[in-house]
Design a protein around this motif. Structure first.
Motif, PDB file in Angstrom:
ATOM      1  N   ILE A 196      12.839  59.047  52.061  1.00  7.74           N
ATOM      2  CA  ILE A 196      12.106  58.227  51.095  1.00  7.74           C
ATOM      3  C   ILE A 196      13.056  57.258  50.395  1.00  7.74           C
ATOM      4  O   ILE A 196      12.753  56.066  50.223  1.00  7.74           O
ATOM      5  CB  ILE A 196      11.394  59.117  50.056  1.00  7.74           C
ATOM      6  N   LEU A 197      14.219  57.759  50.006  1.00 11.11           N
ATOM      7  CA  LEU A 197      15.232  56.937  49.338  1.00 11.11           C
ATOM      8  C   LEU A 197      15.688  55.795  50.231  1.00 11.11           C
ATOM      9  O   LEU A 197      15.852  54.651  49.771  1.00 11.11           O
ATOM     10  CB  LEU A 197      16.421  57.815  48.947  1.00 11.11           C
ATOM     11  N   SER A 198      15.890  56.071  51.510  1.00 11.85           N
ATOM     12  CA  SER A 198      16.389  55.066  52.453  1.00 11.85           C
ATOM     13  C   SER A 198      15.328  54.021  52.777  1.00 11.85           C
ATOM     14  O   SER A 198      15.601  52.813  52.773  1.00 11.85           O
ATOM     15  CB  SER A 198      16.862  55.741  53.746  1.00 11.85           C
ATOM     16  N   VAL A 199      14.110  54.491  53.049  1.00 14.52           N
ATOM     17  CA  VAL A 199      13.033  53.586  53.449  1.00 14.52           C
ATOM     18  C   VAL A 199      12.594  52.700  52.286  1.00 14.52           C
ATOM     19  O   VAL A 199      12.498  51.476  52.417  1.00 14.52           O
ATOM     20  CB  VAL A 199      11.828  54.374  53.993  1.00 14.52           C
ATOM     21  N   PHE A 200      12.355  53.331  51.133  1.00 16.06           N
ATOM     22  CA  PHE A 200      11.832  52.589  49.988  1.00 16.06           C
ATOM     23  C   PHE A 200      12.945  52.066  49.078  1.00 16.06           C
ATOM     24  O   PHE A 200      12.967  50.888  48.721  1.00 16.06           O
ATOM     25  CB  PHE A 200      10.873  53.469  49.182  1.00 16.06           C
ATOM     26  N   GLY A 201      13.871  52.953  48.685  1.00 16.91           N
ATOM     27  CA  GLY A 201      14.885  52.586  47.707  1.00 16.91           C
ATOM     28  C   GLY A 201      15.925  51.612  48.202  1.00 16.91           C
ATOM     29  O   GLY A 201      16.576  50.941  47.399  1.00 16.91           O
ATOM     30  N   THR A 202      16.088  51.510  49.527  1.00 19.06           N
ATOM     31  CA  THR A 202      17.101  50.596  50.060  1.00 19.06           C
ATOM     32  C   THR A 202      16.478  49.513  50.931  1.00 19.06           C
ATOM     33  O   THR A 202      16.493  48.337  50.586  1.00 19.06           O
ATOM     34  CB  THR A 202      18.164  51.373  50.864  1.00 19.06           C
ATOM     35  N   ALA A 203      15.903  49.904  52.072  1.00 23.43           N
ATOM     36  CA  ALA A 203      15.408  48.913  53.033  1.00 23.43           C
ATOM     37  C   ALA A 203      14.248  48.086  52.470  1.00 23.43           C
ATOM     38  O   ALA A 203      14.310  46.849  52.422  1.00 23.43           O
ATOM     39  CB  ALA A 203      14.997  49.620  54.328  1.00 23.43           C
ATOM     40  N   LEU A 204      13.171  48.745  52.034  1.00 20.71           N
ATOM     41  CA  LEU A 204      12.004  48.031  51.512  1.00 20.71           C
ATOM     42  C   LEU A 204      12.344  47.269  50.237  1.00 20.71           C
ATOM     43  O   LEU A 204      11.877  46.144  50.023  1.00 20.71           O
ATOM     44  CB  LEU A 204      10.864  49.003  51.251  1.00 20.71           C
ATOM     45  N   ALA A 205      13.184  47.875  49.375  1.00 25.04           N
ATOM     46  CA  ALA A 205      13.535  47.233  48.107  1.00 25.04           C
ATOM     47  C   ALA A 205      14.237  45.895  48.335  1.00 25.04           C
ATOM     48  O   ALA A 205      14.024  44.945  47.570  1.00 25.04           O
ATOM     49  CB  ALA A 205      14.430  48.160  47.286  1.00 25.04           C
ATOM     50  N   LYS A 206      15.065  45.808  49.381  1.00 18.37           N
ATOM     51  CA  LYS A 206      15.734  44.542  49.690  1.00 18.37           C
ATOM     52  C   LYS A 206      14.722  43.459  50.024  1.00 18.37           C
ATOM     53  O   LYS A 206      14.828  42.317  49.581  1.00 18.37           O
ATOM     54  CB  LYS A 206      16.705  44.734  50.863  1.00 18.37           C
ATOM     55  N   VAL A 207      13.707  43.818  50.810  1.00 20.13           N
ATOM     56  CA  VAL A 207      12.671  42.861  51.197  1.00 20.13           C
ATOM     57  C   VAL A 207      11.861  42.423  49.978  1.00 20.13           C
ATOM     58  O   VAL A 207      11.600  41.234  49.778  1.00 20.13           O
ATOM     59  CB  VAL A 207      11.742  43.468  52.265  1.00 20.13           C
TER      60      VAL A 207
END
Length: 292
Positions: free
Chosen positions: A222-233
């Motif tokens: 969850i941290l990787s998908v939302f907190g990093t990857a999606l957050a950048k977009v």
């Protein structure tokens, strides 16, 4: 009117995502070591970015790759480990508030290293912000004597790295697409993260059979998908539909979300610490406020 509403929606969504990252780190540490958490977060995020951003890599000029490497190390690799290490000793809410030092450190490094001039208002903001930081750490060490607040240094070091990364992107990677920057960063840091993971006990039977491992892995994903990857977009989109100044105001809302998560999770937080947090946010506001 429609654009105004949309940018506020993006701002709130981004604040919730990033503000929730600190409690996700804390929960991930229940079944993982800080090094395993940092490595897994980097590897999973890298896989996601490669899946969507690999076509963008071809258009990156050769002269930019050294800056992409440095940007990846300072902006993603080391902070992923440092925040995890810090939260083994200090509360997630405190870590989130200290993270608000990024804009202040951006100004300091911009002036000291990149020769970007600062106004008197910005200097005042830096001073107020660091007074708030000192009070927050000192009061936290009194309130939680069982916690080692020297570990706050890992968060502060990360904010300096983030600040350096912002200046590097602004000065040397301005003409590179945001998705290309993010994907290019992870070209350099995924392999070192995999090496770190292999050097830990992650693949031993004791770790794999740990009852806390499944939930910890879920939190890391969850941290990787939302907190990093999606957050950048989301952040890049927010900058496009508003202004960098408006987008940077996420810094004010993130600690509120993180503080709420921390309190719900049983973390103690005093009135003095709340005032110290307010000082930090005032410092950030002054450092970003433009003359009318």
């Amino acid at each position: 009117m429609k654009n105004i509403n949309i940018k506020w929606i993006y701002l709130i969504v981004l604040s919730i995502i990033w503000g929730s990252s600190f409690i996700l780190i804390k929960k991930s540490l229940l079944g993982l070591t800080p090094y395993q958490l940092g490595a897994l977060r980097t590897i999973i995020t890298g896989i996601i970015l490669f899946a969507f951003g690999h076509p963008k890599l071809k258009g990156i000029p050769k002269s930019k790759w050294k800056w992409l490497c440095l940007s990846g190390l300072l902006g993603s690799f080391f902070p992923a480990f440092f925040f995890a290490i810090a939260e083994t000793e200090i509360d997630s809410a405190v870590a989130s508030i200290l993270n608000s030092l990024v804009p202040l450190n951006t100004i300091i490094l911009g002036f000291a290293v990149f020769k970007i001039t600062s106004t008197r208002r910005q200097v005042l903001g830096v001073i107020i912000g660091f007074i708030g930081t000192a009070i927050l750490i000192l009061k936290g060490s009194e309130l939680n004597p069982n916690q080692d607040y020297l570990y706050a240094g890992f968060v502060i070091a990360s904010t300096l790295m983030y600040a350096a990364n912002v200046n590097i992107i602004k000065r040397y990677l301005q003409d590179v697409k945001p998705l290309a920057i993010a994907t290019g960063n992870y070209v350099f840091i995924v392999i070192p993260a995999l090496v770190v993971l292999l050097l830990t006990d992650f693949f031993t039977s004791d770790r794999l059979n740990s009852p806390d491992l499944p939930s910890s892995l879920l939190f890391v994903i969850i941290l990787s998908v939302f907190g990093t990857a999606l957050a950048k977009v989301v952040f890049n989109k927010l900058v496009q539909i508003s202004t960098p100044v408006f987008a940077s105001s996420v810094t004010y809302i993130m600690p509120i979300i993180a503080l709420l998560w921390g309190v719900l999770d049983g973390e103690s937080f005093s009135f003095t610490q709340a005032l110290a947090a307010l000082l930090i946010l005032v410092g950030v506001y002054l450092s970003h406020r433009r003359k009318t």
